[in-house]
Design a protein around this motif. Structure first.
Motif, PDB file in Angstrom:
ATOM      1  N   GLU A   1     -46.400 -21.678  29.188  1.00 59.16           N
ATOM      2  CA  GLU A   1     -45.775 -21.793  30.248  1.00 59.16           C
ATOM      3  C   GLU A   1     -44.014 -21.863  29.983  1.00 59.16           C
ATOM      4  O   GLU A   1     -43.361 -21.994  30.812  1.00 59.16           O
ATOM      5  CB  GLU A   1     -46.166 -23.281  30.916  1.00 59.16           C
ATOM      6  N   ALA A   2     -43.979 -21.767  28.502  1.00 63.54           N
ATOM      7  CA  ALA A   2     -42.602 -21.954  28.319  1.00 63.54           C
ATOM      8  C   ALA A   2     -41.768 -20.758  28.382  1.00 63.54           C
ATOM      9  O   ALA A   2     -42.055 -19.595  27.983  1.00 63.54           O
ATOM     10  CB  ALA A   2     -42.612 -22.373  26.673  1.00 63.54           C
ATOM     11  N   LYS A   3     -40.431 -20.911  29.363  1.00 62.36           N
ATOM     12  CA  LYS A   3     -39.573 -19.861  29.246  1.00 62.36           C
ATOM     13  C   LYS A   3     -38.664 -19.465  28.027  1.00 62.36           C
ATOM     14  O   LYS A   3     -38.219 -18.293  28.168  1.00 62.36           O
ATOM     15  CB  LYS A   3     -38.857 -20.284  30.910  1.00 62.36           C
ATOM     16  N   LYS A   4     -38.501 -20.792  27.609  1.00 63.88           N
ATOM     17  CA  LYS A   4     -37.528 -20.597  26.657  1.00 63.88           C
ATOM     18  C   LYS A   4     -37.532 -21.728  25.366  1.00 63.88           C
ATOM     19  O   LYS A   4     -38.301 -22.712  25.830  1.00 63.88           O
ATOM     20  CB  LYS A   4     -35.909 -20.561  26.852  1.00 63.88           C
ATOM     21  N   LEU A   5     -36.933 -21.754  24.219  1.00 66.53           N
ATOM     22  CA  LEU A   5     -37.068 -22.807  23.338  1.00 66.53           C
ATOM     23  C   LEU A   5     -35.753 -23.372  23.255  1.00 66.53           C
ATOM     24  O   LEU A   5     -34.718 -22.869  23.843  1.00 66.53           O
ATOM     25  CB  LEU A   5     -37.517 -22.238  22.086  1.00 66.53           C
ATOM     26  N   PRO A   6     -35.691 -24.568  22.793  1.00 72.33           N
ATOM     27  CA  PRO A   6     -34.276 -25.322  22.997  1.00 72.33           C
ATOM     28  C   PRO A   6     -33.317 -25.053  22.354  1.00 72.33           C
ATOM     29  O   PRO A   6     -31.953 -25.335  22.357  1.00 72.33           O
ATOM     30  CB  PRO A   6     -34.752 -26.817  22.600  1.00 72.33           C
ATOM     31  N   GLN A   7     -33.529 -24.206  21.175  1.00 77.06           N
ATOM     32  CA  GLN A   7     -32.279 -23.731  19.980  1.00 77.06           C
ATOM     33  C   GLN A   7     -32.911 -22.530  19.523  1.00 77.06           C
ATOM     34  O   GLN A   7     -33.963 -22.028  19.644  1.00 77.06           O
ATOM     35  CB  GLN A   7     -32.155 -24.649  19.298  1.00 77.06           C
TER      36      GLN A   7
ATOM     37  N   LYS B   1     -46.976 -14.314  23.332  1.00 78.80           N
ATOM     38  CA  LYS B   1     -45.951 -15.253  23.899  1.00 78.80           C
ATOM     39  C   LYS B   1     -45.339 -15.816  23.121  1.00 78.80           C
ATOM     40  O   LYS B   1     -44.043 -15.845  23.134  1.00 78.80           O
ATOM     41  CB  LYS B   1     -46.991 -16.471  24.749  1.00 78.80           C
ATOM     42  N   ILE B   2     -45.774 -16.169  21.724  1.00 74.61           N
ATOM     43  CA  ILE B   2     -44.766 -16.661  20.671  1.00 74.61           C
ATOM     44  C   ILE B   2     -43.991 -15.719  20.173  1.00 74.61           C
ATOM     45  O   ILE B   2     -42.658 -16.092  19.893  1.00 74.61           O
ATOM     46  CB  ILE B   2     -45.822 -17.235  19.590  1.00 74.61           C
ATOM     47  N   ALA B   3     -44.377 -14.453  20.018  1.00 73.48           N
ATOM     48  CA  ALA B   3     -43.596 -13.406  19.540  1.00 73.48           C
ATOM     49  C   ALA B   3     -42.546 -13.069  20.497  1.00 73.48           C
ATOM     50  O   ALA B   3     -41.367 -12.943  20.261  1.00 73.48           O
ATOM     51  CB  ALA B   3     -44.262 -12.133  19.431  1.00 73.48           C
ATOM     52  N   ASP B   4     -42.594 -13.081  21.762  1.00 77.57           N
ATOM     53  CA  ASP B   4     -41.657 -12.958  22.886  1.00 77.57           C
ATOM     54  C   ASP B   4     -40.491 -14.082  22.606  1.00 77.57           C
ATOM     55  O   ASP B   4     -39.654 -13.611  22.617  1.00 77.57           O
ATOM     56  CB  ASP B   4     -42.238 -13.128  24.328  1.00 77.57           C
ATOM     57  N   LEU B   5     -41.065 -15.441  22.625  1.00 81.45           N
ATOM     58  CA  LEU B   5     -40.138 -16.349  22.132  1.00 81.45           C
ATOM     59  C   LEU B   5     -39.396 -16.242  21.027  1.00 81.45           C
ATOM     60  O   LEU B   5     -38.107 -16.551  21.060  1.00 81.45           O
ATOM     61  CB  LEU B   5     -40.726 -17.529  22.200  1.00 81.45           C
ATOM     62  N   ALA B   6     -39.995 -15.813  20.013  1.00 78.16           N
ATOM     63  CA  ALA B   6     -39.495 -15.531  18.597  1.00 78.16           C
ATOM     64  C   ALA B   6     -38.222 -14.757  18.766  1.00 78.16           C
ATOM     65  O   ALA B   6     -37.327 -14.789  18.039  1.00 78.16           O
ATOM     66  CB  ALA B   6     -40.299 -15.393  17.594  1.00 78.16           C
TER      67      ALA B   6
END
Length: 285
Positions: free
Chosen positions: A175-181, A227-232
Motif C-alpha cells: 500500500e506504500a506510495k513512497k518511502l521516507p527517504q 512493488k519493492i522494485a518500483d519503490l527502489a
C-alpha cells in the motif's frame, strides 16, 4: 535418568518423525540450552544426572516435537549470523540462506563510496537482517518495516538483545506510495512461496510458521518484488543497491522483471545448496 538414557529415549520417541541427524541436532541444542553442556560433554559425561524437574521439562519438549512444532518456537529463540534472536509464531524462523544474503550485502556495502550508509529492510520479521547488518557495519543508519505489529515487537526485543539501534516501523509495503527517504541499500526477503508449492513444505513449517510471511498467490507470485522494485527505483541513491532473497523456481522471471523495470548490473547468486536464491541489482550503469 542419566544423559545417556535420555538420549536413547529421545531418539526412540522421535525416530518415526525425523531423520537421525535432525534428532541429534535437537538433542545437542537442548543439552546446551538446559545444562550448558557442549557436544563433547555428552560423550565424556554420559552419567550426568538429569533432575526430575528438568526431565519433566525435556519430556514435554519431546511431546511437542512429536507434534512437529519447531524447536526454535519451543525454546523461543534461535541463532542467526552468530547472534541470538527471540522467535515466536508471529515471525518466520531465520534460515541459513538468509545468512548468505546478509553476507553478500555486507560485502557489497563496504564497496560503496558513501561515508554513511542508509539501509532499509522490508518485511523484517525477527529483525535478523537489519540487526546482523548493524552488528557488522560502522557509520550506518538502518530502518526496517513489517506489516505485522506482533513481529515488530519481537524485532524490537531482538535489537535490544543485540545492542543495536534500528528504526522499526509498521508498514504494508503493497500500500506504500513512497518511502521516507533515499537509501544506499534496500534489502528484502519477502513472501515468495506459491500456494502450489505447499506440497513441498514440511509440516513443521506449514502448520506453525506465519503464512502471511510465507505464501503468495499463484497468479501473481512476484507481487512483492514488483512493488519493492518500483519503490527502489525512486528511493535508491545514485550508486544504491537492491538485494532480494528469491524463489529459486522464479529466478528467471524475477531477473526479467528487474530488467523490464530498468535495473542495471543484475546479478543472480546461488546459495550453499546450489539453488538460485539471491539477486543484487542497481539503478546505475
Amino acid at each position: 535418568m542419566t544423559l545417556k538414557e535420555f538420549k536413547i529415549f529421545f531418539s526412540e520417541e522421535l525416530s518415526d518423525i525425523y531423520p537421525q541427524t535432525e534428532i541429534e541436532s535437537f538433542f545437542f541444542i537442548l543439552v546446551e540450552d538446559k545444562f550448558q553442556l557442549q557436544r563433547i560433554d555428552t560423550v565424556i559425561k554420559p552419567d550426568f544426572l538429569i533432575t526430575d524437574q528438568y526431565l519433566s521439562e525435556l519430556k514435554n519438549i519431546t511431546k511437542r516435537l512429536q507434534k512437529e512444532e519447531p524447536l526454535q518456537y519451543i525454546l523461543g529463540k534461535t541463532e542467526f549470523y552468530g547472534l541470538r534472536f527471540f522467535v515466536d509464531k508471529n515471525t518466520l524462523i531465520p534460515r541459513p540462506e538468509t545468512e548468505e544474503l546478509v553476507a553478500w550485502a555486507l560485502l557489497e556495502s563496504k564497496k560503496l563510496s558513501n561515508n554513511k550508509l542508509n539501509i532499509l529492510d522490508i518485511g523484517t520479521g525477527t529483525g535478523c537482517i537489519p540487526i546482523s547488518l548493524a552488528k557488522n557495519l560502522e557509520n550506518v543508519t538502518i530502518s526496517a518495516v513489517d506489516i505485522s505489529s506482533e513481529a515488530l515487537k519481537i524485532a524490537k526485543r531482538n535489537a535490544v538483545l543485540n545492542n543495536v539501534e534500528i528504526d522499526f516501523n509498521e508498514l504494508d509495503i503493497l500500500e506504500a506510495k513512497k518511502l521516507p527517504q533515499q537509501f544506499n541499500i534496500i534489502i528484502s526477503n519477502p513472501p515468495y512461496v506459491r500456494e502450489l508449492e505447499k506440497v513441498e513444505i514440511k509440516n513443521n513449517v506449514l502448520e506453525n510458521e506465519p503464512h502471511l510471511a510465507l505464501f503468495v498467490d499463484d497468479k501473481n507470485p512476484l507481487i512483492f518484488y514488483k512493488k519493492i522494485a518500483d519503490l527502489a527505483k525512486k528511493h535508491l541513491t545514485k550508486d544504491g543497491l537492491l538485494f532480494f532473497e528469491i524463489n529459486q523456481y522464479l529466478s528467471t522471471e524475477t531477473v526479467a522483471m528487474l530488467v523490464e523495470k530498468g535495473f542495471k548490473n543484475i546479478e543472480l547468486k546461488k546459495d550453499y545448496f546450489g539453488n538460485n536464491r539471491m539477486i543484487k541489482a542497481g539503478i546505475n550503469t
